[in-house]
Design a protein around this motif. Structure first.
Motif, short mmCIF file in Angstrom:
data_model
loop_
_atom_site.label_atom_id
_atom_site.label_comp_id
_atom_site.label_asym_id
_atom_site.label_seq_id
_atom_site.Cartn_x
_atom_site.Cartn_y
_atom_site.Cartn_z
N ILE A 80 0.69 -1.27 -0.14
CA ILE A 80 0.08 -0.29 -0.17
C ILE A 80 0.88 1.34 -0.01
O ILE A 80 0.68 2.21 -0.66
N LYS A 81 1.92 1.34 0.76
CA LYS A 81 2.82 2.38 0.72
C LYS A 81 3.37 2.63 -0.74
O LYS A 81 3.46 3.76 -1.03
N VAL A 82 3.61 1.43 -1.42
CA VAL A 82 4.11 1.86 -2.57
C VAL A 82 2.95 2.36 -3.67
O VAL A 82 3.05 3.19 -4.50
N LEU A 83 1.99 1.84 -3.65
CA LEU A 83 0.66 2.27 -4.48
C LEU A 83 0.36 3.70 -4.20
O LEU A 83 -0.25 4.20 -5.16
N LYS A 84 0.31 4.08 -3.11
CA LYS A 84 -0.01 5.60 -2.70
C LYS A 84 1.01 6.29 -3.53
O LYS A 84 0.71 7.62 -3.86
N ASN A 85 2.06 6.09 -4.05
CA ASN A 85 3.00 6.86 -4.72
C ASN A 85 2.98 6.25 -6.27
O ASN A 85 3.70 6.87 -7.20
N ILE A 86 1.74 5.78 -6.93
CA ILE A 86 1.65 5.50 -8.19
C ILE A 86 1.40 6.87 -8.85
O ILE A 86 1.17 8.05 -8.49
N GLY A 87 2.22 7.01 -10.10
CA GLY A 87 2.59 8.23 -10.93
C GLY A 87 1.27 8.43 -11.88
O GLY A 87 0.13 7.97 -11.73
N GLU A 88 1.65 8.98 -12.99
CA GLU A 88 0.67 9.33 -14.09
C GLU A 88 -0.06 7.89 -14.61
O GLU A 88 0.65 6.99 -14.68
N LYS A 168 2.45 4.46 -14.40
CA LYS A 168 3.79 4.65 -13.75
C LYS A 168 3.92 4.35 -12.26
O LYS A 168 3.25 4.77 -11.59
N LEU A 169 4.88 3.27 -12.07
CA LEU A 169 5.01 2.88 -10.63
C LEU A 169 6.22 3.45 -10.16
O LEU A 169 7.22 3.96 -10.83
N PRO A 170 6.30 3.77 -8.95
CA PRO A 170 7.70 4.17 -8.22
C PRO A 170 8.56 3.03 -8.23
O PRO A 170 8.36 2.06 -8.45
N SER A 171 9.98 3.39 -8.15
CA SER A 171 11.15 2.65 -8.33
C SER A 171 11.04 1.58 -7.38
O SER A 171 11.59 0.45 -7.64
N GLU A 172 10.24 1.67 -6.33
CA GLU A 172 10.23 0.65 -5.18
C GLU A 172 9.62 -0.34 -5.40
O GLU A 172 9.64 -1.49 -4.71
N ILE A 192 -13.26 -7.43 -14.49
CA ILE A 192 -12.68 -6.61 -15.60
C ILE A 192 -11.89 -7.71 -16.34
O ILE A 192 -10.94 -8.30 -15.43
N VAL A 193 -11.89 -8.21 -17.44
CA VAL A 193 -11.19 -8.99 -18.26
C VAL A 193 -9.83 -8.07 -18.73
O VAL A 193 -10.29 -7.09 -19.50
N LEU A 194 -8.67 -8.74 -18.75
CA LEU A 194 -7.58 -8.12 -19.02
C LEU A 194 -7.18 -8.99 -20.32
O LEU A 194 -6.94 -9.98 -20.44
N TYR A 195 -7.02 -8.28 -21.59
CA TYR A 195 -6.70 -8.55 -22.72
C TYR A 195 -5.27 -9.12 -22.95
O TYR A 195 -4.89 -9.95 -23.45
N GLU A 196 -4.54 -7.85 -22.51
CA GLU A 196 -3.08 -7.97 -22.61
C GLU A 196 -2.47 -7.41 -21.21
O GLU A 196 -3.11 -6.28 -20.70
N VAL A 197 -1.28 -7.70 -20.63
CA VAL A 197 -0.54 -6.86 -19.83
C VAL A 197 0.79 -6.97 -20.42
O VAL A 197 1.62 -7.90 -20.40
N ILE A 198 1.16 -5.74 -20.35
CA ILE A 198 2.34 -5.25 -21.05
C ILE A 198 3.22 -4.43 -19.81
O ILE A 198 2.83 -3.47 -19.62
N SER A 199 4.30 -4.94 -19.68
CA SER A 199 5.34 -4.11 -18.48
C SER A 199 6.55 -3.81 -18.66
O SER A 199 7.32 -4.36 -19.54
N THR A 200 7.15 -2.70 -18.23
CA THR A 200 8.60 -2.43 -18.40
C THR A 200 9.12 -2.31 -16.81
O THR A 200 8.26 -2.73 -16.03
N THR A 201 10.06 -1.99 -16.32
CA THR A 201 10.65 -2.06 -15.16
C THR A 201 9.56 -1.08 -14.27
O THR A 201 9.48 -1.52 -13.17
N ASN A 202 9.37 0.00 -14.67
CA ASN A 202 8.66 1.00 -13.70
C ASN A 202 7.27 1.43 -14.39
O ASN A 202 6.61 2.42 -13.74
N GLU A 203 6.56 0.59 -15.11
CA GLU A 203 5.51 0.77 -15.47
C GLU A 203 4.84 -0.38 -16.19
O GLU A 203 5.52 -1.17 -16.48
N PHE A 204 3.39 -0.28 -16.20
CA PHE A 204 2.78 -1.42 -16.91
C PHE A 204 1.33 -1.00 -17.55
O PHE A 204 1.04 0.17 -17.41
N THR A 205 1.15 -1.66 -18.72
CA THR A 205 -0.05 -1.34 -19.42
C THR A 205 -1.04 -2.51 -19.44
O THR A 205 -0.80 -3.59 -19.56
N ILE A 206 -2.42 -2.21 -19.24
CA ILE A 206 -3.32 -3.37 -19.48
C ILE A 206 -4.17 -2.73 -20.62
O ILE A 206 -4.45 -1.52 -20.83
#
Length: 226
Positions: A80-88, A168-172, A192-206
Motif C-alpha cells: 500500500i505504501k508503494v501504491l500510494k505513490n503511483i504516478g501518471e 507509472k509505478l515508483p521505483s520501489e 474486468i477482463v484483461l486482454y493484455e498486460v505489458i510491463s517495463t521496469t517501472n510501468e505497466f499497461t493493461i
C-alpha cells in the motif's frame, strides 16, 4: 474440543475473507492501529450472517489478532505504501490487438510497420514477443496497414474496440513482492477482463474493453487512497 476447533477455523476463514475485501483494514491491522474489540463488534453482524449462528466477540477478536500478526498482512502494508505513490495514469482508446504466430518473416514485417508508425507520432503502438506468438497493439487507424503488411502471417486473434491504461509505478515496485497481484486482484473483483498486460521496469499497461475502461481506471486510481 474437536467441535470447538472446527468452529474457530470457520470463524477465521470468514473473518479473513471479510477483511481481505477491505484493503484499508488490512493496512490498519498490519500497523496495529485498530482496537480489535471495537472492530469485532462492527463486523460481528456480517460474520454471524455468513455463518448462520451467534458468535462471541472474543472468537472474532482472536481471528483478527491472528490476521494482524500474519506476514501477508505486514506485506500488504508495504504494498500500500508503494501504491500510494503511483504516478501518471494514461488512457488511450480505440485500439486493436493482433496476435500472430511466430515466423521467419514476422520481424521484417514489424520493421515495416514501425516505419509507418513513425510517420504519425499520435498513434499508439506496442508489441510483445512470446515463445510461440507475437502480439501487436495499435490505434485502429492502423488496422488496414497491419492487415496488409502481415497478410502472409497467421493471425490467431484480432480484438477491436479496446482501451489501454498505462500506470507509472515508483521505483520501489521491484523490491516489494505482490504489487501486481494486489492490483490485478482488485481488477478481477470488478469483473474486468484483461486482454493484455505489458510491463517495463517501472510501468505497466493493461488492455481492456472500451466499455470497462472507466471502472478499470477508477479501480487503479483508488489504490492511491488506500
Amino acid at each position: 474440543m474437536h467441535f470447538t476447533t472446527g468452529i474457530m477455523k470457520t470463524i477465521s476463514s470468514v473473518v479473513e475473507h471479510y477483511i481481505k475485501k477491505k484493503p484499508f483494514l488490512q493496512s490498519a491491522l498490519a500497523q496495529g492501529i485498530i482496537n480489535l474489540t471495537s472492530l469485532s463488534r462492527i463486523v460481528k453482524p456480517e460474520i454471524e450472517a455468513e455463518l448462520g449462528k451467534d458468535i462471541r466477540n472474543g472468537a472474532i477478536v482472536m481471528a483478527l489478532k491472528r490476521l494482524s500478526d500474519d506476514l501477508e498482512f505486514r506485506a500488504t502494508h508495504k504494498i500500500i505504501k508503494v501504491l500510494k505513490n503511483i504516478g501518471e495514469i494514461t488512457v488511450r482508446s480505440s485500439l486493436t490487438d493482433f496476435t500472430f504466430l511466430l515466423s521467419d518473416s514476422l520481424l521484417e514485417n514489424q520493421r515495416l510497420l514501425l516505419k509507418e508508425v513513425n510517420k504519425d507520432k499520435d498513434v499508439f503502438y506496442t508489441s510483445s514477443r512470446g515463445v510461440n506468438e507475437s502480439n501487436i497493439v495499435v490505434s485502429n487507424s492502423l488496422d488496414k496497414t497491419v492487415e496488409t503488411l502481415f497478410e502472409g502471417e497467421r493471425c490467431t486473434q484480432k480484438a477491436e474496440n479496446l482501451s489501454s491504461i498505462t500506470v507509472k509505478l515508483p521505483s520501489e515496485n521491484v523490491t516489494v513482492p505482490g504489487i501486481y497481484y494486489f492490483i490485478f486482484q482488485r481488477l478481477a473483483w470488478e469483473g474486468i477482463v484483461l486482454y493484455e498486460v505489458i510491463s517495463t521496469t517501472n510501468e505497466f499497461t493493461i488492455l481492456v474493453d472500451d466499455e470497462h475502461v472507466d471502472i478499470a481506471f477508477k479501480t487503479i486510481k483508488d489504490l492511491k487512497t488506500l
